[in-house]
Design an enzyme around this catalytic site. Structure first.
Site, PDB file in Angstrom:
ATOM      1  N   GLU A 175     -29.158  76.221  92.281  1.00 35.63           N
ATOM      2  CA  GLU A 175     -28.435  75.113  91.654  1.00 35.63           C
ATOM      3  C   GLU A 175     -27.128  75.565  91.030  1.00 35.63           C
ATOM      4  O   GLU A 175     -26.519  74.849  90.244  1.00 35.63           O
ATOM      5  CB  GLU A 175     -29.308  74.447  90.583  1.00 35.63           C
ATOM      6  CG  GLU A 175     -29.619  75.319  89.371  1.00 35.63           C
ATOM      7  CD  GLU A 175     -30.879  76.147  89.538  1.00 35.63           C
ATOM      8  OE1 GLU A 175     -31.465  76.524  88.516  1.00 35.63           O
ATOM      9  OE2 GLU A 175     -31.281  76.427  90.679  1.00 35.63           O
ATOM     10  N   ASP A 200     -23.830  75.594  86.509  1.00 30.61           N
ATOM     11  CA  ASP A 200     -25.282  75.547  86.718  1.00 30.61           C
ATOM     12  C   ASP A 200     -25.783  74.157  86.313  1.00 30.61           C
ATOM     13  O   ASP A 200     -25.425  73.638  85.244  1.00 30.61           O
ATOM     14  CB  ASP A 200     -25.966  76.623  85.880  1.00 30.61           C
ATOM     15  CG  ASP A 200     -27.457  76.676  86.140  1.00 30.61           C
ATOM     16  OD1 ASP A 200     -27.844  77.361  87.101  1.00 30.61           O
ATOM     17  OD2 ASP A 200     -28.219  76.043  85.381  1.00 30.61           O
ATOM     18  N   ILE A 201     -26.600  73.521  87.185  1.00 30.84           N
ATOM     19  CA  ILE A 201     -27.163  72.214  86.854  1.00 30.84           C
ATOM     20  C   ILE A 201     -28.249  72.421  85.782  1.00 30.84           C
ATOM     21  O   ILE A 201     -29.192  73.205  85.982  1.00 30.84           O
ATOM     22  CB  ILE A 201     -27.766  71.532  88.089  1.00 30.84           C
ATOM     23  CG1 ILE A 201     -26.674  71.320  89.154  1.00 30.84           C
ATOM     24  CG2 ILE A 201     -28.408  70.201  87.714  1.00 30.84           C
ATOM     25  CD1 ILE A 201     -27.182  70.711  90.440  1.00 30.84           C
TER      26      ILE A 201
END
Length: 480
Positions: free
Chosen positions: A394, A350-351
């Protein structure tokens, strides 16, 4: 009842070829004339193996026969029949008669009709061979079979040349594509390329109207055929006959023969034979054209299916695998690892603080960041079976078959290093001035009860833990 030996003592003295067969012992006896006919050495008892070098053919069906067939199914007793014998590359048309001598012993007599097989049979064999060869013709075989057909028709029609011409797509020019010439005759194939049809108006008027151009003596051509007469004289042609070839009701070319050494009065049989070869070649071209179209359609369908598969399984923004492809792949890889008892690892990334990135830098910059992260993950998946997919928003997921816990952790560390190398500025992140990833992973050796949902849930729980404990971290499930 007389034995075969007693019977043979009489039959072997007959002045023509005799073959005796005993169905009980399956042996044959041949007198001297038969031995010479079949090119056999003297032998007291012959069997099928002794006749393996010969070929017997029905003149009507053109089917190959076994010697045994002559005795049990092919011949009618006391009725004259015919069979073609091929031995040592020579063919003979034989008159044969069959007779039963005892319940188990029978005989066949053989007499050669004239000295060799006649011209009609030769041409029938040629036509049979041409037809068989051209039924399933391949593009790389076509020239060989056309040349064989032209040689056959030229020879049987006593011509000096035989040839095939095709018209161009615009139907304005013709080219000699194949040519056979008799020994000592000059070929003209190379000089007869892209010849304008307008130079031979008389020829093409007849060809378009009747599909036939037959001239027994070129000197008898009318004044309106001046161009044709000049061309024929240049090639020293005395007689010529051509048959038009049509495809989908359009004249596309012609097949022809000409004579140089002497003039020829073309017969109806010549016409029939050339026309027959022309029809065979036309059908062959139709088959080739059909196969080419079919292969093109099949290739277009394959390409379309590949593109469709890519569209269905590819994320439109990042051009890596999408969630649909991920779901299918993880099921397949679990089954494969169960079969070979290999470990499998799932990483979910996950960003960090991506919403703030989007809000601060704009959605266009956000899309560019997603593309760079996706490309980095894709480049790290080098082995067959490895898959990087956009999991949603994301989030990204990586399926790593044959990867245990230690290797999954090392791979996660490598991901973070490669993302750091991108140097994507993120001043609004709470953990770094650069864009970072949080990673959760789960590794196991699956069994038949393992399902994808359980693996995803545990990797997702590990990701949640990485985010809750500070982000820009790697977390495994269960924890070390």
């Amino acid at each position: 009842m007389n034995s075969i030996k007693e019977i043979w003592s009489t039959l072997k003295c007959l002045p023509f070829a005799v073959l005796v067969h005993d169905s009980k012992t399956r042996n044959y006896k041949a007198n001297e004339s038969a031995l010479n006919l079949f090119n056999l050495k003297q032998h007291s008892d012959l069997n099928e193996n002794h006749f393996s070098h010969i070929k017997l053919i029905s003149p009507l069906s053109k089917k190959t026969l076994l010697l045994q067939n002559l005795f049990d199914v092919y011949l009618i007793p006391n009725v004259q029949n015919k069979v073609v014998l091929e031995v040592d590359q020579t063919a003979f048309l034989l008159n044969i008669k069959f007779a039963n001598i005892t319940e188990t012993v029978s005989m066949i007599t053989f007499e050669i009709e004239k000295q060799t097989i006649d011209e009609q049979y030769n041409f029938d064999v040629v036509i049979s061979n041409i037809s068989a060869d051209l039924i399933d013709i391949q593009n790389d075989d076509v020239d060989k079979h056309i040349n064989y057909a032209l040689k056959a028709i030229g020879t049987v029609c006593h011509a000096d040349r035989s040839y095939l011409f095709k018209f161009n797509d615009e139907n304005t020019e013709m080219s000699n594509t194949h040519e056979w010439v008799n020994k000592g005759i000059m070929p003209f194939k190379d000089s007869l390329q892209n010849v304008p049809k307008s130079e031979l108006p008389y020829f093409f008027k007849l060809m378009n109207d009747t599909y036939l151009f037959k001239v027994n003596d070129v000197a008898d051509l009318p004044a309106s055929a001046g161009g044709e007469k000049k061309e024929f004289e240049l090639q020293k042609i005395k007689s010529v006959m051509c048959i038009g070839l049509s495809y989908e009701k359009e004249l596309v070319g012609f097949i022809g023969c000409d004579c140089v050494a002497v003039k020829r009065e073309w017969t109806n049989l010549d016409l029939i034979r050339i026309k027959l070869v022309g029809e065979i070649l036309t059908n062959a071209f139709k088959n080739i054209n059909y196969k080419q179209k079919l292969e093109l359609t099949q290739q277009q369908l394959i390409t379309a299916n590949q593109k469709l598969s890519e569209l269905v399984n590819t994320d439109g923004l990042t051009n890596i695998a999408n969630r649909r492809c991920f779901d299918q792949t993880i099921d397949d890889e679990i089954q494969r690892c169960v079969r070979y008892q290999q470990p499998i690892s799932l990483l979910i990334c996950d960003i960090d603080f991506f919403k703030k990135y989007n809000d601060s830098y704009g959605h266009q910059k956000g899309d560019e960041a997603l593309k760079q992260v996706a490309e980095t993950l894709q480049n790290l998946c080098k082995r067959p079976g490895d898959l990087a997919a956009r999991y949603g928003g994301e989030e990204f997921a990586l399926i790593l078959p044959c990867t245990n816990t230690d290797n999954a952790y090392c791979f996660s560390t490598l991901i973070q290093k490669e993302i750091a190398k991108l140097g994507i500025e993120h001043k609004y992140s709470e953990v770094s001035d650069m864009l970072t990833l949080s990673i959760g992973f789960y590794s196991l050796i699956p069994n038949t009860k393992t399902i994808a949902e359980d693996i995803i849930a545990k990797a997702d729980a590990a990701l949640y833990n990485a985010k809750e404990t500070g982000r820009n971290k790697i977390s495994e499930s269960p924890p070390r």
